[in-house]
Motif scaffolding. Structure first.
Motif, PDB file in Angstrom:
ATOM      1  N   UNK A 189      -5.422  -1.320  -2.144  1.00 43.77           N
ATOM      2  CA  UNK A 189      -4.475  -2.099  -2.876  1.00 43.77           C
ATOM      3  C   UNK A 189      -4.807  -3.552  -3.015  1.00 43.77           C
ATOM      4  N   UNK A 190      -4.045  -4.171  -3.916  1.00 46.79           N
ATOM      5  CA  UNK A 190      -4.148  -5.770  -4.210  1.00 46.79           C
ATOM      6  C   UNK A 190      -2.452  -6.056  -3.640  1.00 46.79           C
ATOM      7  N   UNK A 191      -2.425  -6.656  -2.820  1.00 47.02           N
ATOM      8  CA  UNK A 191      -1.290  -7.134  -2.249  1.00 47.02           C
ATOM      9  C   UNK A 191      -0.717  -8.528  -2.101  1.00 47.02           C
ATOM     10  N   UNK A 199       8.507  -0.265  14.589  1.00 51.84           N
ATOM     11  CA  UNK A 199       7.798   0.948  15.070  1.00 51.84           C
ATOM     12  C   UNK A 199       6.318   1.163  14.763  1.00 51.84           C
ATOM     13  N   UNK A 200       5.742   0.144  14.302  1.00 55.02           N
ATOM     14  CA  UNK A 200       4.372   0.213  13.544  1.00 55.02           C
ATOM     15  C   UNK A 200       3.999   0.371  12.020  1.00 55.02           C
ATOM     16  N   UNK A 201       5.149   0.737  11.556  1.00 56.41           N
ATOM     17  CA  UNK A 201       5.174   1.302  10.058  1.00 56.41           C
ATOM     18  C   UNK A 201       4.778   0.102   9.151  1.00 56.41           C
ATOM     19  N   UNK A 202       3.955   0.002   8.264  1.00 58.32           N
ATOM     20  CA  UNK A 202       3.356  -1.133   7.365  1.00 58.32           C
ATOM     21  C   UNK A 202       3.723  -0.774   6.017  1.00 58.32           C
ATOM     22  N   UNK A 203       4.342  -1.606   5.282  1.00 60.17           N
ATOM     23  CA  UNK A 203       4.609  -1.867   3.910  1.00 60.17           C
ATOM     24  C   UNK A 203       4.179  -2.997   3.196  1.00 60.17           C
ATOM     25  N   UNK A 204       3.622  -2.616   1.949  1.00 59.01           N
ATOM     26  CA  UNK A 204       3.367  -3.697   1.240  1.00 59.01           C
ATOM     27  C   UNK A 204       3.952  -3.900  -0.265  1.00 59.01           C
ATOM     28  N   UNK A 205       3.851  -4.958  -0.676  1.00 66.91           N
ATOM     29  CA  UNK A 205       4.196  -5.165  -2.239  1.00 66.91           C
ATOM     30  C   UNK A 205       2.925  -5.571  -2.964  1.00 66.91           C
ATOM     31  N   UNK A 206       2.447  -4.980  -4.017  1.00 64.33           N
ATOM     32  CA  UNK A 206       1.222  -5.279  -4.691  1.00 64.33           C
ATOM     33  C   UNK A 206       1.543  -6.493  -5.817  1.00 64.33           C
ATOM     34  N   UNK A 207       0.393  -7.157  -6.375  1.00 61.85           N
ATOM     35  CA  UNK A 207       0.599  -8.281  -7.071  1.00 61.85           C
ATOM     36  C   UNK A 207       1.330  -7.862  -8.497  1.00 61.85           C
ATOM     37  N   UNK A 208       1.383  -6.511  -8.633  1.00 60.98           N
ATOM     38  CA  UNK A 208       2.233  -6.168  -9.860  1.00 60.98           C
ATOM     39  C   UNK A 208       3.487  -5.584  -9.244  1.00 60.98           C
ATOM     40  N   UNK A 209       4.107  -5.954  -8.287  1.00 67.84           N
ATOM     41  CA  UNK A 209       5.468  -5.566  -7.598  1.00 67.84           C
ATOM     42  C   UNK A 209       5.589  -4.055  -7.183  1.00 67.84           C
ATOM     43  N   UNK A 210       4.716  -3.155  -7.162  1.00 72.45           N
ATOM     44  CA  UNK A 210       4.592  -2.192  -6.803  1.00 72.45           C
ATOM     45  C   UNK A 210       4.830  -1.905  -5.144  1.00 72.45           C
ATOM     46  N   UNK A 230       5.549   4.131  -3.201  1.00 74.45           N
ATOM     47  CA  UNK A 230       7.071   4.521  -3.286  1.00 74.45           C
ATOM     48  C   UNK A 230       7.407   4.053  -4.755  1.00 74.45           C
ATOM     49  N   UNK A 231       7.985   5.046  -5.680  1.00 72.63           N
ATOM     50  CA  UNK A 231       8.127   4.580  -7.088  1.00 72.63           C
ATOM     51  C   UNK A 231       9.529   3.737  -6.761  1.00 72.63           C
ATOM     52  N   UNK A 232       9.321   2.674  -7.774  1.00 75.90           N
ATOM     53  CA  UNK A 232      10.583   1.875  -7.990  1.00 75.90           C
ATOM     54  C   UNK A 232      10.808   1.643  -9.428  1.00 75.90           C
ATOM     55  N   UNK A 233      12.181   1.395  -9.680  1.00 72.13           N
ATOM     56  CA  UNK A 233      12.252   1.233 -11.238  1.00 72.13           C
ATOM     57  C   UNK A 233      12.025   0.025 -11.826  1.00 72.13           C
ATOM     58  N   UNK A 234      11.772  -1.160 -10.865  1.00 74.28           N
ATOM     59  CA  UNK A 234      11.548  -2.244 -11.384  1.00 74.28           C
ATOM     60  C   UNK A 234      10.435  -2.992 -10.364  1.00 74.28           C
ATOM     61  N   UNK A 235      10.033  -4.336 -10.790  1.00 73.71           N
ATOM     62  CA  UNK A 235       9.109  -5.178  -9.869  1.00 73.71           C
ATOM     63  C   UNK A 235       9.821  -5.449  -8.600  1.00 73.71           C
ATOM     64  N   UNK A 236       9.160  -5.395  -7.552  1.00 73.10           N
ATOM     65  CA  UNK A 236       9.658  -5.941  -6.223  1.00 73.10           C
ATOM     66  C   UNK A 236       9.053  -7.174  -5.967  1.00 73.10           C
ATOM     67  N   UNK A 237       9.643  -8.092  -5.123  1.00 78.96           N
ATOM     68  CA  UNK A 237       9.040  -9.331  -4.718  1.00 78.96           C
ATOM     69  C   UNK A 237       8.935  -9.377  -3.278  1.00 78.96           C
ATOM     70  N   UNK A 238       9.732  -8.604  -2.618  1.00 79.11           N
ATOM     71  CA  UNK A 238       9.669  -8.519  -0.832  1.00 79.11           C
ATOM     72  C   UNK A 238      10.191  -7.494  -0.303  1.00 79.11           C
ATOM     73  N   UNK A 239       9.855  -7.376   0.725  1.00 80.03           N
ATOM     74  CA  UNK A 239      10.210  -6.145   1.544  1.00 80.03           C
ATOM     75  C   UNK A 239      10.550  -6.445   3.218  1.00 80.03           C
ATOM     76  N   UNK A 240      10.998  -5.525   3.863  1.00 85.61           N
ATOM     77  CA  UNK A 240      10.846  -5.349   5.162  1.00 85.61           C
ATOM     78  C   UNK A 240      11.554  -3.777   5.586  1.00 85.61           C
ATOM     79  N   UNK A 251      12.263  -8.723  -8.314  1.00 84.14           N
ATOM     80  CA  UNK A 251      11.952  -9.669  -8.563  1.00 84.14           C
ATOM     81  C   UNK A 251      13.186 -10.654  -9.058  1.00 84.14           C
ATOM     82  N   UNK A 252      14.322  -9.902  -9.625  1.00 87.08           N
ATOM     83  CA  UNK A 252      15.344 -10.656  -9.910  1.00 87.08           C
ATOM     84  C   UNK A 252      16.335 -11.028  -8.805  1.00 87.08           C
ATOM     85  N   UNK A 253      16.092 -10.936  -7.589  1.00 86.53           N
ATOM     86  CA  UNK A 253      16.891 -11.384  -6.555  1.00 86.53           C
ATOM     87  C   UNK A 253      17.751 -10.240  -6.163  1.00 86.53           C
ATOM     88  N   UNK A 254      17.788  -9.020  -6.682  1.00 89.63           N
ATOM     89  CA  UNK A 254      18.898  -8.036  -6.175  1.00 89.63           C
ATOM     90  C   UNK A 254      18.163  -7.336  -5.038  1.00 89.63           C
TER      91      UNK A 254
END
Length: 260
Positions: A189-191, A199-210, A230-240, A251-254
């Motif tokens: 991926x390009x993140x 717990x060691x789990x790793x999640x990423x947001x790609x350059x296209x918001x996936x 993990x399919x989402x209905x819109x582009x994501x900007x951040x996660x934890x 990306x809209x702050x929701x």
């Protein structure tokens, strides 16, 4: 505006993969960034205020204006719009002196890591310094690596994304000395950002918001085996991620809260 936000979130509920159940998180307007660790959740907004989640309500943390906050074994840390590092001490964020950081992470095994704003050099603050800091200057140790985003967990090491959106992992940073093992490149991926859970789990947001999760992480294979989207209905900007809860910021702050 609120009706539009609710409508978009309903679409997300319908579009997200059946393997994940998502719902609207406790409402906080214009979320920019979120961090979860050890059962605590903090967030920063576009107004540069930091918030702490208690139950289903957000409470503002002190008066400091912060663009990025992090919580974990090293305590609660943040960075302001001038890239000055702060630690939450006795009910307010205390500004430190020393190196400037554009992003810090407190999720490791007691140490704090950070990325400088101009050169994207990575640094580590030893666990003894992180735990006892009350005011004054911070003494950072260089990690001899350039990253634009960096996150650590207490179990299987640290992950980072460089300026070319490549993902890297190191098995461990020794919290008492900030010494590191070698870095391994992780393809697939390009993140633009990546986060490590308690717990060691790793999640990423790609350059296209996936949104992607890294599979197969263990003590014998800290870099894992593959990525799953993990399919989402819109582009994501951040996660934890923490305690089975995936927090995602659009990306809209929701803000949405998902469970597996």
């Amino acid at each position: 505006m609120k009706a539009v936000a609710v409508f978009l979130l309903v679409l997300c509920y319908l579009a997200v993969s059946h393997a994940w159940t998502c719902r609207e998180a406790p409402r906080l307007s214009n979320v920019r960034q979120i961090d979860a660790g050890q059962g605590k959740v903090v967030a920063s907004t576009s107004s540069n205020y930091a918030y702490f989640l208690i139950g289903s309500y957000w409470y503002r943390l002190g008066s400091a204006r912060l663009k990025h906050v992090s919580v974990g074994p090293a305590g609660m840390w943040g960075v302001d719009s001038s890239n000055r590092v702060h630690k939450y001490v006795a009910g307010n964020f205390v500004q430190s002196s020393g190196l400037s950081m554009q992003q810090v992470d407190a999720g490791g095994d007691g140490q704090v890591v950070g990325v400088t704003p101009s050169s994207h050099s990575t640094y580590c603050l030893r666990s003894s310094s992180a735990s006892t800091y009350k005011a004054g200057s911070l003494s950072w140790s260089s990690l001899s690596r350039t990253m634009k985003y960096y996150s650590c967990g207490p179990l299987y090491g640290c992950w980072g994304v460089d300026s070319s959106h490549r993902v890297y992992v190191t098995q461990r940073i020794t919290p008492t000395s900030c010494s590191t093992y070698s870095w391994t490149s992780v393809s697939g991926i390009s993140a633009k950002m990546i986060e490590v859970g308690t717990d060691g789990s790793v999640f990423a947001v790609t350059t296209t918001g996936q949104v992607y999760q890294r599979n197969g992480i263990s003590s014998s294979r800290p870099y894992g085996s593959s990525w799953s989207r993990i399919p989402m209905c819109m582009a994501m900007n951040h996660l934890s991620y923490d305690l089975g809860q995936l927090w995602v910021v659009t990306s809209g702050g929701l803000l949405m809260q998902c469970s597996h």
